[in-house]
Design a protein around this motif. Structure first.
Motif, mmCIF file in Angstrom:
data_model
loop_
_atom_site.group_PDB
_atom_site.id
_atom_site.type_symbol
_atom_site.label_atom_id
_atom_site.label_comp_id
_atom_site.label_asym_id
_atom_site.label_seq_id
_atom_site.Cartn_x
_atom_site.Cartn_y
_atom_site.Cartn_z
ATOM 1 N N GLY A 189 2.733 4.332 -7.585
ATOM 2 C CA GLY A 189 1.619 3.954 -8.447
ATOM 3 C C GLY A 189 1.636 2.455 -8.706
ATOM 4 N N LYS A 218 1.164 4.031 -3.149
ATOM 5 C CA LYS A 218 0.931 5.474 -2.974
ATOM 6 C C LYS A 218 2.121 6.282 -3.494
ATOM 7 N N ARG A 219 3.301 5.755 -3.302
ATOM 8 C CA ARG A 219 4.532 6.468 -3.683
ATOM 9 C C ARG A 219 4.820 6.351 -5.181
ATOM 10 N N PRO A 223 0.818 -1.220 0.000
ATOM 11 C CA PRO A 223 0.000 0.000 0.000
ATOM 12 C C PRO A 223 0.854 1.273 0.000
ATOM 13 N N TRP A 224 1.911 1.281 0.796
ATOM 14 C CA TRP A 224 2.807 2.445 0.869
ATOM 15 C C TRP A 224 3.530 2.648 -0.460
ATOM 16 N N GLN A 261 -8.488 5.377 -9.607
ATOM 17 C CA GLN A 261 -8.775 5.308 -8.171
ATOM 18 C C GLN A 261 -8.018 4.140 -7.560
ATOM 19 N N ILE A 262 -7.257 4.443 -6.546
ATOM 20 C CA ILE A 262 -6.460 3.404 -5.899
ATOM 21 C C ILE A 262 -6.879 3.281 -4.442
#
Length: 389
Positions: free
Chosen positions: A71, A68-69, A64-65, A186-187
């Motif tokens: 894609g 976000k960083r 997840p991290w 959308q993620i």
């Protein structure tokens, strides 16, 4: 979202599913690896197959991290390229430490791309097509592994080193993703965490424990099949790999027919899975005929493949959305940990008994599966009203 992605995008996303089990493609090389490294314990040799599952957990937790960083697209491509590069290292060396290190790094790569075989479908599609593609995803995972194992059966005739070149195919899939898979708009990626298990009802925690044992048993059979075929002279490494490939096809057929079977048998689907698997492993243990052994191995994987979907389906019933996320994470972690502990546990248990280690393991697995079949027959695993799909 209004339109659905292109055909090229769909093929590229589904291609991720075909290599999600790439770490197991070397299972058939275990006897040759034992001969090449006679001073290395069997447990450690077998860890070459399963250790990637454990290291994958690290990048699954970080996913997840990282998404976000970077894609999703960049995360997937990085995972595929890392897996391709480190996956082929054993093809070029006889240094066992280097081979083990490459397998650990392979797991890091798999943990980066494998969860997105599902998440990219969820993010990119909607309606009936999404449901249909999620069904294809499961089938393609089994089919892809069957194809890879068949190719391994051909390459193993050259040498065990040659099998590791199959990891190079991941670089080709990385190119497909780069060219055809745009970044989803959308993620929302859920992190696998162990903290969620405390929020689960007692029944779900018991089902997670049962899932751990269920996967521990299937790893026991798969890891011991190579030495079983070798000890009983049931065929060379190519025969073994083709048997492993056919086992995956059996698993695919079970997955496709699970819904219809569960509709009629309900909780007895699980009993059938354990009882049928017990009979198949007993046949493996007792037969002296190669053809019967091959049929029993394929039959085992077919009938046993009803247990996994059943446990996932039943565990999810009656849970709130946040509990479903916690359960999904916990089940993932349980299956990964079972893969790591399988070589250690079965090589210890296999020392208990009058026969060879492999034969003892098969006998213990038969006894355990029989006990589980009886237990699930006596103890209900579903709540009333849990029959709807």
């Amino acid at each position: 979202m209004t339109g659905q992605p292109s055909f090229k995008t769909t093929i590229s996303i589904l291609s991720l599913s075909t290599v999600s089990s790439v770490a197991t493609v070397i299972t058939g090389t275990i006897p040759q690896l034992k001969q090449t490294f006679p001073t290395v314990p069997t447990t450690v040799i077998e860890w070459l197959v399963t250790v990637a599952n454990l290291s994958a957990l690290v990048t699954l937790l970080l996913n997840p991290w990282l998404v976000k960083r970077w894609g999703i697209q960049n995360t997937v491509i990085t995972g595929l390229l890392l897996s391709a590069v480190v996956g082929v290292v054993p093809a070029l060396t006889d240094n066992f430490t280097a081979i083990m290190l490459s397998r650990i790094l392979l797991g890091f790569g798999i943990g980066l791309f494998s969860p997105h075989a599902i998440s990219l479908i969820a993010h990119s599609y909607h309606g009936d097509l999404r449901a249909r593609l999620l069904g294809y995803q499961t089938g393609l995972s089994a089919l892809g592994n069957a194809v890879l194992l068949s190719l391994a059966g051909l390459l193993i005739g050259v040498s065990w080193h040659a099998v590791f070149w199959l990891h190079g195919l991941l670089a080709g899939i990385a190119v497909l993703v780069f060219l055809n898979v745009p970044e989803p708009q959308q993620i929302a990626v859920v992190a696998p965490t162990t903290s969620g298990i405390s929020s689960l009802p007692h029944r779900q925690r018991l089902l997670v424990g049962l899932t751990f044992i269920t996967y521990l048993l299937i790893w026991g059979v798969q890891l011991k099949l190579p030495s079983y075929f070798e000890n009983r002279q049931f065929g060379d490494a190519r025969v073994l790999n083709l048997t492993l490939a056919a086992m995956n096809v059996g698993g695919l057929l079970a997955g496709l027919s699970f819904g219809a079977l569960h509709k009629h048998l309900h909780r007895f689907t699980l009993t059938l899975g354990y009882a049928g698997a017990a009979g198949a492993v007993f046949l493996l243990w007792s037969t002296a005929n190669a053809n019967i052994a091959i049929i029993a191995a394929i039959g085992f994987n077919f009938i046993y493949s009803y247990t996994g979907p059943y446990l996932v389906f039943t565990s999810n019933s009656g849970l709130a959305p946040d509990q479903i996320n916690a359960l999904s994470s916990t089940l993932t972690i349980a299956t990964i940990i079972s893969a790591f502990f399988a070589p250690l546990i079965w090589n210890l248990i296999g020392q208990l008994g009058p026969q060879t280690l492999t034969d003892n393991v098969l006998l213990w697995i038969t006894v355990t599966l029989t006990a589980l079949a009886v237990l699930t027959l006596l103890v209900p695993t579903e709540r009333k009203g849990n029959h709807d799909h």
